[in-house]
Enzyme design. Structure first.
Site, PDB file in Angstrom:
ATOM      1  N   LEU A 101       0.819  -1.212   0.000  1.00  0.00           N
ATOM      2  CA  LEU A 101       0.000   0.000   0.000  1.00  0.00           C
ATOM      3  C   LEU A 101       0.854   1.263   0.000  1.00  0.00           C
ATOM      4  O   LEU A 101       0.461   2.283  -0.581  1.00  0.00           O
ATOM      5  CB  LEU A 101      -0.952  -0.017   1.192  1.00  0.00           C
ATOM      6  CG  LEU A 101      -2.051  -1.082   1.103  1.00  0.00           C
ATOM      7  CD1 LEU A 101      -2.873  -1.117   2.367  1.00  0.00           C
ATOM      8  CD2 LEU A 101      -2.935  -0.843  -0.113  1.00  0.00           C
ATOM      9  N   LYS A 102       2.016   1.204   0.622  1.00  0.00           N
ATOM     10  CA  LYS A 102       2.914   2.361   0.610  1.00  0.00           C
ATOM     11  C   LYS A 102       3.368   2.687  -0.807  1.00  0.00           C
ATOM     12  O   LYS A 102       3.338   3.851  -1.236  1.00  0.00           O
ATOM     13  CB  LYS A 102       4.120   2.087   1.504  1.00  0.00           C
ATOM     14  CG  LYS A 102       5.258   3.092   1.380  1.00  0.00           C
ATOM     15  CD  LYS A 102       4.858   4.497   1.765  1.00  0.00           C
ATOM     16  CE  LYS A 102       6.087   5.413   1.775  1.00  0.00           C
ATOM     17  NZ  LYS A 102       5.721   6.811   2.080  1.00  0.00           N
ATOM     18  N   VAL A 103       3.787   1.674  -1.570  1.00  0.00           N
ATOM     19  CA  VAL A 103       4.245   1.968  -2.927  1.00  0.00           C
ATOM     20  C   VAL A 103       3.074   2.341  -3.827  1.00  0.00           C
ATOM     21  O   VAL A 103       3.248   3.116  -4.783  1.00  0.00           O
ATOM     22  CB  VAL A 103       5.088   0.824  -3.526  1.00  0.00           C
ATOM     23  CG1 VAL A 103       6.335   0.590  -2.695  1.00  0.00           C
ATOM     24  CG2 VAL A 103       4.309  -0.455  -3.681  1.00  0.00           C
TER      25      VAL A 103
END
Length: 321
Positions: A166-168
């Site tokens: 989810l961060k990327v």
């Protein structure tokens, strides 16, 4: 709980500062002795090595510039991992790498979490940033009290590795928005629009985005200082592309983002500030995309508030069924 923090750079220094400011028993380590000395002057302990931090602390947080750096630190810490120890990876890294390193920790009886942050360095500095956490629920409950001292909105994303995905994803979207904002601002200028008015039009409309209300401001100021560089953008977009490749998703925009930033790095250098990707269009058109009244850097003007867990929409209903 005693917490060790390894990596006191742009993001890590601000996150660990929130821990220290909120009374956490903190030991820090960084290759830059001056950064460590600054934290010691403010009340932290200086760590001798990653191994010593893992031996003497209940939880060790890493916030490092690359997967290779995280791996090197983990190899030093691993002999000291035992039951009840927690490793928390706050670097932006690959899902597969978070799982690989985390499996080593879990095999030795410890717990592993990938918990990157999102929201900009200015919000990391005030403790108002968002934090994703990928781990089992029991571990999440253990670390939630000091996650809420580093961030305001805390999201349990699922199993180890899920937070890194989810961060990327979110960093990729911010990159697309940055490039789109650059094109929009240059086109508006070329069409004779006033840039101050253009900024407000985008801000109050369906064209708004997190990137616009942060990065567009430092673009228009001319400083372009968002404390993030082109090489880091390229790394993040590359990590997103790897996620898509593993899932066999035929992306079209992502490869173009890589090409754009490859060109930006070739022209201006890999450590050029990422909002200066707009210089490609400034150079091509001869236009100066600056306007009066915008800040040289972003500051979070919201007061620091206690953090809390974010429950995804629909999750409460599922729990009640």
């Amino acid at each position: 709980m005693k917490v060790g923090f390894i990596g006191l750079g742009n993001v890590g220094g601000k996150l660990s500062g929130s821990l220290l400011r909120n009374g956490i028993d903190l030991t820090v380590h960084d290759l830059n002795a001056d950064l460590v000395a600054d934290f010691v002057a403010r009340g932290a302990k200086a760590g001798e090595s990653p191994a010593q931090l893992m031996r003497d602390c209940d939880a060790v947080i890493t916030c490092l510039p690359s997967p290779a750096a995280s791996d090197a630190v983990m190899q030093e810490m691993l002999p000291e991992v035992k039951e009840d120890k927690i490793w928390m990876e706050m670097s932006t890294t690959d899902e597969a790498e978070a799982k690989r390193l985390g499996a080593m920790v879990i095999e030795r009886g410890g717990a592993a979490v990938d918990c990157p942050v999102s929201g900009g360095c200015h919000r990391a500095d005030t403790g108002n940033i968002a934090i994703f956490a990928g781990c089992d629920r029991a571990t999440f409950e253990r670390i939630l009290p000091f996650l809420t001292t580093m961030g305001r909105r805390i999201l349990h994303t699922g199993e180890l590795g899920s937070a890194s995905v989810l961060k990327v994803v979110t960093n990729y979207l911010a990159t697309v928005h940055l490039v789109a904002n650059a094109e929009a601002l240059v086109t508006a200028k070329a069409a004779g629009m006033d840039l101050n008015t253009t900024y407000e039009a985008i801000k109050i409309s369906s064209g708004n985005s997190f990137s616009h209300i942060t990065e567009s401001q430092v673009i228009l100021n001319g400083s372009r200082d968002i404390s993030f560089t082109m090489d880091l953008v390229k790394k993040d977009v590359g990590l997103f592309q790897e996620v898509a490749d593993r899932a066999n998703v035929p992306l079209e925009i992502s490869p173009l983002m890589v090409e754009i930033f490859d060109d930006g790095i070739k022209r201006y250098g890999d450590r050029e500030l990422s909002p200066n990707i707009i210089r490609r269009l400034e150079d091509a058109t001869g236009l100066d995309i600056r306007a009066p009244g915008f800040p040289p850097e972003m500051l979070d003007d919201e007061p620091e508030e206690p953090g809390y867990e974010v429950i995804p929409q629909g999750k409460e209903l599922k729990a009640a069924e």
